[in-house]
Write a protein that holds these residues in place. Structure first.
Motif, PDB file in Angstrom:
ATOM      1  N   GLY A  40     -35.786  12.704  27.274  1.00  0.00           N
ATOM      2  CA  GLY A  40     -36.654  13.442  28.625  1.00  0.00           C
ATOM      3  C   GLY A  40     -37.327  12.726  29.225  1.00  0.00           C
ATOM      4  N   ALA A  41     -37.198  11.953  31.082  1.00  0.00           N
ATOM      5  CA  ALA A  41     -37.542  11.624  31.694  1.00  0.00           C
ATOM      6  C   ALA A  41     -38.884  11.416  31.704  1.00  0.00           C
ATOM      7  CB  ALA A  41     -36.466  11.094  32.887  1.00  0.00           C
TER       8      ALA A  41
ATOM      9  N   ASP B  71     -36.249   4.930  31.814  1.00  0.00           N
ATOM     10  CA  ASP B  71     -37.426   5.675  31.461  1.00  0.00           C
ATOM     11  C   ASP B  71     -37.337   5.059  29.575  1.00  0.00           C
ATOM     12  OD1 ASP B  71     -40.136   6.141  30.359  1.00  0.00           O
ATOM     13  OD2 ASP B  71     -39.959   8.287  30.952  1.00  0.00           O
ATOM     14  N   MET B  72     -37.505   3.916  28.990  1.00  0.00           N
ATOM     15  CA  MET B  72     -36.813   3.257  27.849  1.00  0.00           C
ATOM     16  C   MET B  72     -38.328   3.853  26.658  1.00  0.00           C
ATOM     17  SD  MET B  72     -37.123  -0.432  26.850  1.00  0.00           S
ATOM     18  CE  MET B  72     -38.868  -0.712  26.914  1.00  0.00           C
ATOM     19  N   LEU B  73     -39.319   4.116  27.482  1.00  0.00           N
ATOM     20  CA  LEU B  73     -40.505   4.553  26.265  1.00  0.00           C
ATOM     21  C   LEU B  73     -40.754   6.071  26.327  1.00  0.00           C
ATOM     22  CD1 LEU B  73     -42.573   1.310  27.060  1.00  0.00           C
ATOM     23  CD2 LEU B  73     -40.990   1.401  25.663  1.00  0.00           C
TER      24      LEU B  73
ATOM     25  N   GLU C 196     -39.647   3.681  20.322  1.00  0.00           N
ATOM     26  CA  GLU C 196     -39.214   3.985  21.030  1.00  0.00           C
ATOM     27  C   GLU C 196     -37.708   3.085  22.276  1.00  0.00           C
ATOM     28  OE1 GLU C 196     -41.977   4.705  21.566  1.00  0.00           O
ATOM     29  OE2 GLU C 196     -42.504   6.831  21.528  1.00  0.00           O
ATOM     30  N   THR C 197     -38.187   1.905  22.095  1.00  0.00           N
ATOM     31  CA  THR C 197     -37.063   0.476  22.668  1.00  0.00           C
ATOM     32  C   THR C 197     -36.079   0.720  21.790  1.00  0.00           C
ATOM     33  OG1 THR C 197     -39.511  -0.764  23.512  1.00  0.00           O
ATOM     34  CG2 THR C 197     -37.245  -1.613  23.056  1.00  0.00           C
ATOM     35  N   GLU C 198     -36.171   0.793  20.649  1.00  0.00           N
ATOM     36  CA  GLU C 198     -35.497   0.615  19.262  1.00  0.00           C
ATOM     37  C   GLU C 198     -34.460   0.956  19.436  1.00  0.00           C
ATOM     38  OE1 GLU C 198     -35.389  -1.055  14.623  1.00  0.00           O
ATOM     39  OE2 GLU C 198     -36.510   0.717  15.149  1.00  0.00           O
ATOM     40  N   MET C 199     -34.908   2.578  20.036  1.00  0.00           N
ATOM     41  CA  MET C 199     -34.190   3.746  19.891  1.00  0.00           C
ATOM     42  C   MET C 199     -32.652   4.015  21.195  1.00  0.00           C
ATOM     43  SD  MET C 199     -36.585   7.730  19.468  1.00  0.00           S
ATOM     44  CE  MET C 199     -37.002   7.260  17.739  1.00  0.00           C
ATOM     45  N   THR C 200     -33.752   3.372  22.131  1.00  0.00           N
ATOM     46  CA  THR C 200     -33.031   2.989  23.635  1.00  0.00           C
ATOM     47  C   THR C 200     -32.211   2.128  23.363  1.00  0.00           C
ATOM     48  OG1 THR C 200     -34.803   3.927  24.762  1.00  0.00           O
ATOM     49  CG2 THR C 200     -33.339   1.681  25.992  1.00  0.00           C
TER      50      THR C 200
END
Length: 355
Positions: free
Chosen positions: A111-112, A146-148, A172-176
């Motif tokens: 969800g950006a 929207d990485m975060l 969230e960074t790790e997921m991306t």
């Protein structure tokens, strides 16, 4: 077979907002089971979440990354949605994200964030998000805007192949980066992002968490792009060695002697170190590829998300899953899932399909 859907809401002192988030999720996805993971709250977050119809789990170790790690281990579903419990994201759009995941099929739908209110970002947050997202785009690829974002839906195979090593907001960074590095199919949906409701307080600390996320990016770059990182370090060392060695070589060509022997030895030592750093980078690259292959095999051991025809918000008999059909039995499903909590304490995996 009907797809199973679960929603995970990480919360720390979100008494003012979590009830609305849970109610919005239940309205958008009546067939889903909503889990609120309480992260050592000291207010009425747990009571409000239960009153709204959520199943509450506890994660005493502080940090959103710890909550995600626990939830991904506990909950199994064909589609697993995560959303912050502060009501800054539009939870009513949950159906759109889940439908897109199944229609793709995708392994991740993000969800950006689309800002709808003035002052929704504190000073420095918007600029920091752009800088950190730009760093990830440069290092790992351009497939992210929207990485975060904390509003995402994942397939079962994403969840079960994701290591979840982060402890706090860097999750969230790790997921991306996990999705980018494994080239997992990902899509984005623009969702409204608004100010927190009165009485809510942001847990994000601009400089502390920004620095933590930057460190995670650098650490992931070292682990996921070792040849690039070691080549840069080796190049810098080699340049220093050359700058030190050029005068020594010039003296030797002119006089046939090496008057600055310590400088010559230092230049040779630095060049040797640069060569070793470069070789280590290539060895780590080979090990990284082996690890990546293993992660990919784990990912492929789970089936792709399938739902045909797509779920609809009204569920007017258009497919195998309809809101009218599943909403009637949802209370029984929640009750059975609650009974299964005892199995969780013994290390069992709980799935919405169990209810």
């Amino acid at each position: 077979m009907e797809p199973t859907i679960a929603c995970v809401v990480p919360c720390h002192n979100e008494e003012a907002a979590v009830g609305k988030v849970v109610r919005d999720l239940r309205a958008a996805l009546p067939e889903a089971i909503v889990y609120v993971y309480d992260n050592a709250s000291t207010d009425r977050t747990v009571d409000v979440a239960r009153e709204a119809g959520a199943i509450v789990r506890q994660e005493p170790r502080k940090g959103k990354g710890n909550v995600i790690r626990r939830a991904f281990a506990d909950v199994a579903a064909d589609a697993l949605l995560i959303i912050d419990g502060d009501d800054t994201y539009d939870a009513s759009r949950a159906r759109d994200l889940v439908n897109l995941l199944f229609e793709g099929p995708y392994d991740q739908v993000v969800g950006a964030r689309r800002v709808t209110d003035d002052g929704v970002y504190r000073t420095g947050h918007a600029a920091g998000n752009k800088v950190l997202t730009g760093a990830v785009r440069f290092l790992f690829g351009n497939d992210v805007t929207d990485m975060l974002s904390g509003y995402r839906v994942f397939s079962r195979r994403f969840v079960k192949s994701f290591p979840a090593l982060a402890r706090e907001f860097e999750t969230e960074t790790e997921m991306t980066i996990h999705a980018l590095h494994l080239r997992l199919p990902t899509a984005e949906v623009a969702v409204d992002y608004r100010v927190r409701p009165a009485g809510g307080e942001s847990k994000l600390r601009t400089y502390r968490d920004g620095w933590r996320i930057l460190r995670v990016i650098l650490d992931l770059a070292r682990r996921e792009r070792p040849s690039l990182v070691h080549t840069v370090i080796a190049g810098a060392l080699a340049l220093v060695s050359i700058l030190l060695g050029i005068p020594v070589i010039a003296d030797f060509v002119r006089t046939g002697t090496v008057p600055r022997l310590p400088t010559a030895v230092l230049a040779a030592a630095i060049m040797t170190i640069a060569t070793l750093v470069l070789l280590v980078g290539y060895i780590l690259e080979s090990l990284m590829h082996m690890r990546q292959e293993q992660t990919r095999l784990v990912h492929l051991s789970y089936p792709a998300p399938v739902c045909s025809p797509p779920l609809t918000a009204r569920g007017a008999g258009t497919g195998p899953v309809s809101v009218r059909k599943t909403a009637a039995s949802r209370r029984d499903a929640i009750a059975r899932s609650a009974e299964l909590y005892g199995g969780l304490e013994q290390g069992k995996e709980i799935s919405p399909s169990d209810g």
